[in-house]
Write a protein that holds these residues in place. Structure first.
Motif, short mmCIF file in Angstrom:
data_model
loop_
_atom_site.label_atom_id
_atom_site.label_comp_id
_atom_site.label_asym_id
_atom_site.label_seq_id
_atom_site.Cartn_x
_atom_site.Cartn_y
_atom_site.Cartn_z
N ALA A 31 -25.79 -5.56 -24.11
CA ALA A 31 -25.63 -4.37 -24.95
C ALA A 31 -26.13 -3.16 -24.17
CB ALA A 31 -26.44 -4.55 -26.23
N ALA A 32 -25.40 -2.07 -24.26
CA ALA A 32 -25.71 -0.80 -23.58
C ALA A 32 -25.68 -0.91 -22.06
CB ALA A 32 -27.04 -0.21 -24.07
N LYS A 35 -20.34 -1.11 -20.85
CA LYS A 35 -19.00 -1.72 -21.01
C LYS A 35 -17.99 -0.67 -21.46
CE LYS A 35 -20.41 -4.72 -24.07
NZ LYS A 35 -21.86 -4.37 -24.07
N TYR A 60 -17.46 -8.60 -36.31
CA TYR A 60 -18.73 -9.06 -36.88
C TYR A 60 -18.49 -9.61 -38.28
CZ TYR A 60 -22.40 -7.61 -33.60
OH TYR A 60 -23.24 -7.53 -32.52
N PHE A 76 -27.81 -10.20 -34.62
CA PHE A 76 -26.48 -9.66 -34.30
C PHE A 76 -26.06 -10.00 -32.87
CE2 PHE A 76 -27.78 -6.86 -37.79
CZ PHE A 76 -26.64 -6.87 -38.57
N ASP A 77 -26.93 -10.69 -32.13
CA ASP A 77 -26.61 -10.98 -30.73
C ASP A 77 -26.30 -12.46 -30.50
OD1 ASP A 77 -28.30 -8.45 -30.88
OD2 ASP A 77 -27.48 -8.38 -28.85
N PHE A 107 -21.82 0.37 -38.32
CA PHE A 107 -23.18 -0.06 -37.96
C PHE A 107 -24.22 0.35 -38.98
CE2 PHE A 107 -21.11 -0.55 -33.90
CZ PHE A 107 -21.78 -1.61 -33.31
N TYR A 110 -23.40 -2.11 -42.09
CA TYR A 110 -23.26 -3.49 -41.60
C TYR A 110 -22.00 -4.16 -42.16
CZ TYR A 110 -28.20 -2.58 -40.67
OH TYR A 110 -29.37 -2.02 -40.25
N GLU A 129 -13.38 -5.93 -25.18
CA GLU A 129 -14.73 -5.59 -24.73
C GLU A 129 -15.77 -6.11 -25.71
OE1 GLU A 129 -18.09 -3.28 -25.70
OE2 GLU A 129 -16.24 -2.59 -26.63
N ILE A 131 -20.18 -8.03 -25.99
CA ILE A 131 -21.29 -8.75 -25.33
C ILE A 131 -20.97 -10.23 -25.10
CG2 ILE A 131 -23.21 -7.21 -25.97
CD1 ILE A 131 -23.78 -9.01 -28.41
N ARG A 160 -30.36 1.87 -24.92
CA ARG A 160 -30.27 1.38 -26.30
C ARG A 160 -31.20 2.17 -27.22
NH1 ARG A 160 -28.71 -3.97 -28.53
NH2 ARG A 160 -29.46 -3.96 -30.67
N ARG A 163 -29.62 5.52 -27.79
CA ARG A 163 -28.41 5.41 -28.62
C ARG A 163 -28.76 5.08 -30.07
NH1 ARG A 163 -24.16 0.79 -27.17
NH2 ARG A 163 -25.84 -0.46 -28.00
N LYS A 168 -27.57 6.09 -34.23
CA LYS A 168 -27.58 5.23 -35.42
C LYS A 168 -28.75 5.58 -36.34
CE LYS A 168 -25.38 1.36 -33.02
NZ LYS A 168 -25.67 0.10 -32.35
N VAL A 183 -32.39 -9.38 -29.16
CA VAL A 183 -31.48 -8.88 -28.12
C VAL A 183 -31.79 -9.51 -26.75
CG1 VAL A 183 -30.53 -6.82 -26.98
CG2 VAL A 183 -31.18 -6.72 -29.39
O1 C5P Z 1 -21.80 -1.87 -28.09
P1 C5P Z 1 -22.74 -3.00 -27.77
O2 C5P Z 1 -22.17 -4.03 -26.89
O3 C5P Z 1 -24.08 -2.50 -27.31
O4 C5P Z 1 -22.98 -3.70 -29.19
C1 C5P Z 1 -23.70 -4.88 -29.33
C2 C5P Z 1 -25.10 -4.65 -29.92
O5 C5P Z 1 -25.00 -4.08 -31.20
C3 C5P Z 1 -25.86 -5.94 -30.06
O6 C5P Z 1 -26.91 -5.99 -29.12
C4 C5P Z 1 -26.38 -5.92 -31.50
O7 C5P Z 1 -27.77 -6.16 -31.56
C5 C5P Z 1 -26.11 -4.50 -31.96
N1 C5P Z 1 -25.82 -4.41 -33.39
C6 C5P Z 1 -26.72 -3.77 -34.21
N2 C5P Z 1 -26.47 -3.65 -35.55
C7 C5P Z 1 -25.34 -4.15 -36.08
C8 C5P Z 1 -24.39 -4.82 -35.26
C9 C5P Z 1 -24.67 -4.93 -33.91
O8 C5P Z 1 -27.77 -3.31 -33.73
N3 C5P Z 1 -25.11 -4.00 -37.38
#
Ligand code: C5P
Ligand code: ADP
Length: 244
Positions: A31-32, A35, A60, A76-77, A107, A110, A129, A131, A160, A163, A168, A183
């Motif tokens: 993530a971040a 990509k 998701y 989420f990972d 985001f 959710y 694209e 993770i 991250r 961002r 967010k 993560v």
């Molecule tokens: O765009 P990126 O590849 O960074 O998006 C993936 C990340 O988004 C994951 O590491 C996940 O933890 C995060 N995510 C989040 N909240 C969500 C869905 C995904 O923080 N509701």
């Protein structure tokens, strides 16, 4: 000895088949890691080609009301966080030149069923694209080229934090807790092990102009071969005969 008409029929359908198979590129990485930046650069440089981008985020799973009340405990990972069946189904359709409606993901709420869905039309180049797009073998099999964006963990964390707090509107403690709890372990357990499937590993992500230039050159060569087969169907026979 097949007759001329048979050969012609076979080569034409092979050429059609070649034309109808879009060139699918997978872009994975933490993530971040950059990509999206890499995808944007590829798309920008392929300005004269029809390219579509599909994000794994769109797939998701929706959270249950119970999961929503304890969202900070949700991972989420993890590969299970995604509806891979739905992703496969959408990619199969695009690969067979059919349009698909891809859910939008929000985001903040959710939710992955934010309307209207995004209509994605089939294209010569499809970039997928996310993770964990190299995690599932069926999804991997759809790809003609696999790219892994390799960016140091401290850079990913710094990006991250910026961002998630700015875009967010998340609290910094929440971001750091989620990073150490989910993560980072998921990167080590699920994302990093998929690096071995990559054809190309890009250090530093979007900053690496040499890498994106080479990738774009390769895609152009591959698409050029498709176009030649459209114009000269018999070229396919010549290519097969000499196993080019
Ligand atoms: O765009 P990126 O590849 O960074 O998006 C993936 C990340 O988004 C994951 O590491 C996940 O933890 C995060 N995510 C989040 N909240 C969500 C869905 C995904 O923080 N509701
Ligand atoms: P990913 O798609 O892997 O999550 P992004 O491309 O969205 O990564 O980048 C994550 C964050 O880092 C974004 O806020 C983006 O603006 C920033 N970023 C990406 N690449 C760079 C770069 N080369 N230099 C500085 N910031 C970057």
């Amino acid at each position: 000895e097949p007759r001329n008409s048979e050969v012609e029929q076979r080569t034409t359908s092979a050429a059609e088949h070649l034309h109808k198979q879009p060139f699918v590129i997978g872009v994975a990485g933490g993530a971040a890691s950059g990509k999206k930046a890499v995808c944007d650069m590829i798309i920008e440089q392929l300005h004269d080609q029809r390219v579509v981008l599909v994000n794994q985020d769109s797939f998701y799973h929706n959270l249950t009301p119970e999961e929503l009340t304890r969202v900070h405990e949700y991972n989420f990972d993890h590969p299970d966080a995604f509806d891979t069946e739905q992703l496969l189904c959408a990619m199969e359709k695009l690969k067979h030149w059919q349009a698909v409606d891809i859910p939008k993901y929000d985001f903040k709420s959710y939710k992955s069923d934010v309307f209207p869905a995004r209509r994605v039309n089939p294209s010569d180049v499809i970039i997928l694209e996310g993770i964990l797009i190299f995690h599932d073998p069926w999804v991997r099999d759809l790809m003609n080229m696999k790219i892994f964006v390799d960016t140091d963990a401290d850079v990913r964390l710094a990006r991250r934090i910026r961002r998630d707090t700015v875009e967010k509107s998340r609290d910094i403690n929440t971001v750091l807790d989620q990073y150490s709890k989910f993560v980072k372990p998921a990167f080590d357990d699920f994302i990093l092990p998929t690096k071995k499937y990559a054809d190309i590993i890009i250090p530093r992500g979007g900053d690496n102009h040499v890498a994106t230039d080479l990738i774009v050159q390769h895609i152009r060569t591959k698409l050029g071969q498709h176009d030649l087969c459209k114009i000269y169907p018999n070229l396919y026979v010549i290519q097969s005969a000499f196993q080019i």
